[in-house]
Structures are given as C-alpha cells and as structure tokens.
Design a protein around this motif. Structure first.
Motif, PDB file in Angstrom:
ATOM      1  N   TYR A  20       4.482   1.931   1.694  1.00 54.76           N
ATOM      2  CA  TYR A  20       5.588   2.384   0.848  1.00 54.76           C
ATOM      3  C   TYR A  20       6.321   3.550   1.502  1.00 54.76           C
ATOM      4  O   TYR A  20       7.553   3.642   1.446  1.00 54.76           O
ATOM      5  CB  TYR A  20       5.041   2.782  -0.518  1.00 54.76           C
ATOM      6  CG  TYR A  20       6.016   3.505  -1.405  1.00 54.76           C
ATOM      7  CD1 TYR A  20       7.119   2.854  -1.941  1.00 54.76           C
ATOM      8  CD2 TYR A  20       5.825   4.855  -1.717  1.00 54.76           C
ATOM      9  CE1 TYR A  20       8.017   3.528  -2.761  1.00 54.76           C
ATOM     10  CE2 TYR A  20       6.708   5.529  -2.537  1.00 54.76           C
ATOM     11  CZ  TYR A  20       7.805   4.861  -3.057  1.00 54.76           C
ATOM     12  OH  TYR A  20       8.683   5.528  -3.865  1.00 54.76           O
TER      13      TYR A  20
ATOM     14  N   SER B 226       0.834  -1.199   0.000  1.00 54.98           N
ATOM     15  CA  SER B 226       0.000   0.000   0.000  1.00 54.98           C
ATOM     16  C   SER B 226       0.873   1.255   0.000  1.00 54.98           C
ATOM     17  O   SER B 226       2.071   1.205   0.310  1.00 54.98           O
ATOM     18  CB  SER B 226      -0.908   0.011   1.230  1.00 54.98           C
ATOM     19  OG  SER B 226      -0.132   0.153   2.411  1.00 54.98           O
ATOM     20  N   TYR B 227       0.261   2.376  -0.312  1.00 56.41           N
ATOM     21  CA  TYR B 227       1.018   3.637  -0.331  1.00 56.41           C
ATOM     22  C   TYR B 227       1.544   3.999   1.064  1.00 56.41           C
ATOM     23  O   TYR B 227       2.712   4.383   1.192  1.00 56.41           O
ATOM     24  CB  TYR B 227       0.148   4.758  -0.886  1.00 56.41           C
ATOM     25  CG  TYR B 227       0.900   6.056  -1.074  1.00 56.41           C
ATOM     26  CD1 TYR B 227       1.712   6.255  -2.184  1.00 56.41           C
ATOM     27  CD2 TYR B 227       0.802   7.080  -0.133  1.00 56.41           C
ATOM     28  CE1 TYR B 227       2.411   7.435  -2.357  1.00 56.41           C
ATOM     29  CE2 TYR B 227       1.496   8.268  -0.298  1.00 56.41           C
ATOM     30  CZ  TYR B 227       2.304   8.440  -1.409  1.00 56.41           C
ATOM     31  OH  TYR B 227       2.997   9.615  -1.570  1.00 56.41           O
TER      32      TYR B 227
ATOM     33  N   GLN C  68       3.488   9.632  -6.802  1.00 59.22           N
ATOM     34  CA  GLN C  68       2.492   8.588  -6.991  1.00 59.22           C
ATOM     35  C   GLN C  68       1.233   8.939  -6.204  1.00 59.22           C
ATOM     36  O   GLN C  68       1.294   9.605  -5.164  1.00 59.22           O
ATOM     37  CB  GLN C  68       3.032   7.236  -6.515  1.00 59.22           C
ATOM     38  CG  GLN C  68       4.156   6.687  -7.368  1.00 59.22           C
ATOM     39  CD  GLN C  68       3.692   6.312  -8.757  1.00 59.22           C
ATOM     40  OE1 GLN C  68       2.763   5.524  -8.925  1.00 59.22           O
ATOM     41  NE2 GLN C  68       4.337   6.877  -9.772  1.00 59.22           N
ATOM     42  N   SER C  69       0.110   8.462  -6.679  1.00 57.84           N
ATOM     43  CA  SER C  69      -1.156   8.718  -6.003  1.00 57.84           C
ATOM     44  C   SER C  69      -1.221   7.942  -4.693  1.00 57.84           C
ATOM     45  O   SER C  69      -0.863   6.761  -4.642  1.00 57.84           O
ATOM     46  CB  SER C  69      -2.325   8.297  -6.897  1.00 57.84           C
ATOM     47  OG  SER C  69      -3.534   8.290  -6.152  1.00 57.84           O
ATOM     48  N   PRO C  70      -1.666   8.580  -3.615  1.00 62.82           N
ATOM     49  CA  PRO C  70      -1.820   7.867  -2.337  1.00 62.82           C
ATOM     50  C   PRO C  70      -2.913   6.806  -2.386  1.00 62.82           C
ATOM     51  O   PRO C  70      -3.041   6.012  -1.453  1.00 62.82           O
ATOM     52  CB  PRO C  70      -2.169   8.985  -1.355  1.00 62.82           C
ATOM     53  CG  PRO C  70      -2.730  10.075  -2.191  1.00 62.82           C
ATOM     54  CD  PRO C  70      -2.010  10.008  -3.501  1.00 62.82           C
TER      55      PRO C  70
ATOM     56  N   THR D  51      -3.015   4.531  -4.801  1.00 63.39           N
ATOM     57  CA  THR D  51      -2.492   3.391  -5.558  1.00 63.39           C
ATOM     58  C   THR D  51      -2.610   2.127  -4.721  1.00 63.39           C
ATOM     59  O   THR D  51      -2.146   2.074  -3.575  1.00 63.39           O
ATOM     60  CB  THR D  51      -1.023   3.623  -5.942  1.00 63.39           C
ATOM     61  OG1 THR D  51      -0.928   4.839  -6.701  1.00 63.39           O
ATOM     62  CG2 THR D  51      -0.486   2.460  -6.768  1.00 63.39           C
TER      63      THR D  51
ATOM     64  N   MET E  12       2.003  -0.610  -4.726  1.00 71.50           N
ATOM     65  CA  MET E  12       3.157   0.197  -5.104  1.00 71.50           C
ATOM     66  C   MET E  12       4.320  -0.648  -5.621  1.00 71.50           C
ATOM     67  O   MET E  12       5.360  -0.105  -6.006  1.00 71.50           O
ATOM     68  CB  MET E  12       3.626   1.009  -3.896  1.00 71.50           C
ATOM     69  CG  MET E  12       2.671   2.103  -3.464  1.00 71.50           C
ATOM     70  SD  MET E  12       2.495   3.392  -4.726  1.00 71.50           S
ATOM     71  CE  MET E  12       4.152   4.048  -4.766  1.00 71.50           C
TER      72      MET E  12
END
Length: 327
Positions: A190, A186-187, A211-213, A215, A218
């Motif tokens: 990450y 997961s973000y 990057q989009s939270p 996502t 990852m």
C-alpha cells in the motif's frame, strides 16, 4: 434517442413479468404498454426524431404525431450505442482512419467503428493521471453545449445549473479497486501504491487516515479512499452548487446470481441503487427490498413530475434540498 421508463440492468435480461396490456392517450397519439399489480411499463416512447441520416450530429427535431396509429411501447427498443457486455467479443480495428483532430472524418464513421476504437483506447495507458487513465475519451469542446474541459467546468460549476437528484454509493470504489487488485494488498505494498494513486497528497492521507502496519488487507481502506476521492467529494461539491437533492445509498444488493457480481455481491457498489430505483429484480426482492424500491421510485417520480421528490405523492420522510449553506 429514447426514454425508457423501466429497464433491466443486465444485458441478458429481456423478460418483463406482466398482468395485462394497457393503453393511454397522449397528445401524440395512443400508447400501449403493460400494467402490473405495482406499476405501468411503457418502453421506448420517443421524445425526438431518431438521430439518423441527415439528423445525425444535429440538434433534436420534434417528433411527429403517430395518431391515429397506436405506439407499441411493450418492447424494449435498441439501446444507445455502447460497448457490449463482453468487450472481448468485439473485433476492434486498429484505427478509424482519421487524423488527430479531424472531426469531419470522425463524423463520417459508423458508430460501431467508434465504439470498437473506444475499446482499443480504453485498454491502453493514455495518461499517468489516475482519473484520466480510466476516462481517456472526453467530449469535444464545441462552445455550444460543451464549453470547456469537463473537469474544469465541474470544479467551478461554470455551466447552466439544473435541478437534479445526484448521489453516491457507500462502496462506489469496491469494483474498481478489486478489479485492479484481485488479491489482498499488504501494508508495505500500500505504501508503494499510494504515491502512484495520490501523488503528493499521499503523506497527508496517511496522517488523516492512519492504518496499522499489521493490517492484512488494505483494500477495504483503499475502497473508502477511492469512494470519497473519485465519487463522493465531487458529487457533494456539485450538489451544493446546484441546490440538488443528494443521497448516499448503502443498502446492499443481492443479485441472486442474475449477474456476475463478483466481490460486489451483497454490497453497495457502483450503480447498485439502480435495480432498486427501476425495480429490475423485483420478483427476487424480499419485503425489505421491495419497500426500499417502492420508496425510491416514489421520490424519483415525484421529482420528475414536480421538481420536488416530496410531492405530490406522499413519502415517508421529507427529503431536504442540499444547498451551499447546508450539509
């Protein structure tokens, strides 16, 4: 030490599809191998005396002529000592019985003991530096062949530069990332893992590669970073300093169940250009695969013969040399 002109990359494979035997003449004597409809295969032609007995740990000695006998190059010879395909099958000793830095003691140990000890150390946390964590064993600095720490010599290119072909895969990091993280990342996770992997450089990575939270996983993004950081950037640096022929290989390999590819099936993972180069899965390749394989083999054999992958055999595209002034 042996030259193996064609080898199968999976440990269980030992079969070669052949048409007929062929014998060629060399300055050392006759050599018998296989001839197929596409190529000739000669296994295990020695370029030096075997490094055993009094020759162990010494410089290679020239091979003696075997004429009038014929050298049998139809069988795969023993491979260089290395961990088995399944390290779990090895009973690893806890120690080699040598003191730290006692090279004379290490040189008296059988290679089997050294390999099993390597498996032990590779299973332990030896450094918080992520690169050294995966490569805890390094060659000994002898000031003759290895004249310094490899990572320092690599960074400064302070070693004799030789013509070479070098390159990377587009998904070099996939097997390593998925080997450590076998479930989606997961973000938020990450953001926790990033500083451990990249240290003080992680904020710059977040800015450079936002990057989009939201996502869900990852890991694909992490694969790209690891591929660039560990493989592509160092390789490109070396290629520029050695005026090498450099490649980025992105053609996916379909293993057809011949090896346990896992998440790398139909991807361009670490080492996955080699089955194409050495035609290891030839009988399973489709027409496109075989075209890629034949073309690669032509470039590499041209380079081995002339130092230039573009001749003497004609190639479909001219491969330019990478220099410090080119990209």
């Amino acid at each position: 030490m042996w030259i193996i002109f064609l080898f199968v990359l999976i440990c269980s494979a030992r079969h070669v599809y052949t048409d007929k035997l062929v014998t060629v003449q060399t300055t050392y004597g006759s050599v018998q191998g296989y001839e197929t409809d596409s190529y000739r295969v000669f296994y295990g032609i020695p370029y030096a005396k075997a490094p055993i007995g009094a020759l162990r740990w010494n410089k290679p000695e020239p091979i003696d002529k075997w004429a009038p006998s014929t050298f049998d190059a139809t069988k795969i010879p023993p491979a260089c000592p290395q961990p088995a395909c399944n390290p779990g099958d090895i009973l690893c000793p806890s120690s080699l019985g040598c003191l730290l830095g006692d090279i004379s003691c290490l040189r008296t140990r059988p290679y089997e003991n050294i390999i099993t000890a390597q498996n032990v150390i590779n299973s332990k946390i030896t450094s918080l530096d992520i690169l050294q964590f995966f490569e805890p064993w390094v060659p000994v600095i002898d000031n003759v062949i290895v004249r310094g720490q490899l990572i320092d010599m690599y960074s400064s290119a302070s070693f004799p530069l030789k013509p070479l072909i070098t390159g990377t895969m587009t998904e070099e990091g996939l097997a390593y990332v998925h080997g450590v993280l076998n479930t989606p990342l997961s973000y938020p996770a990450y953001l926790l893992v990033g500083p451990i992997l990249f240290g003080a450089k992680f904020p710059a990575i977040l800015l450079r590669f936002p990057q989009s939270p939201f996502t869900a996983d990852m890991r694909p993004f992490l694969v790209k970073i690891v591929t660039q950081w560990v493989f592509a950037c160092p390789t490109r640096f070396l290629a520029r300093n050695t005026a090498a022929y450099s490649y980025v290989f992105g053609y996916p390999l379909r293993t057809m169940g011949l090896t346990n590819a896992g998440d790398c099936e139909a991807h361009a993972c670490h080492g996955y250009e080699l089955p194409f180069l050495f035609q290891a899965f030839w009988s399973y390749f489709d027409n496109n695969d075989q075209y890629i394989s034949k073309t690669m083999a032509t470039y590499w054999t041209n380079f081995a013969k002339s130092g230039n992958p573009n001749n003497p055999v004609k190639v479909p595209l001219t491969w330019p040399k990478l220099t410090s002034k080119s990209d």
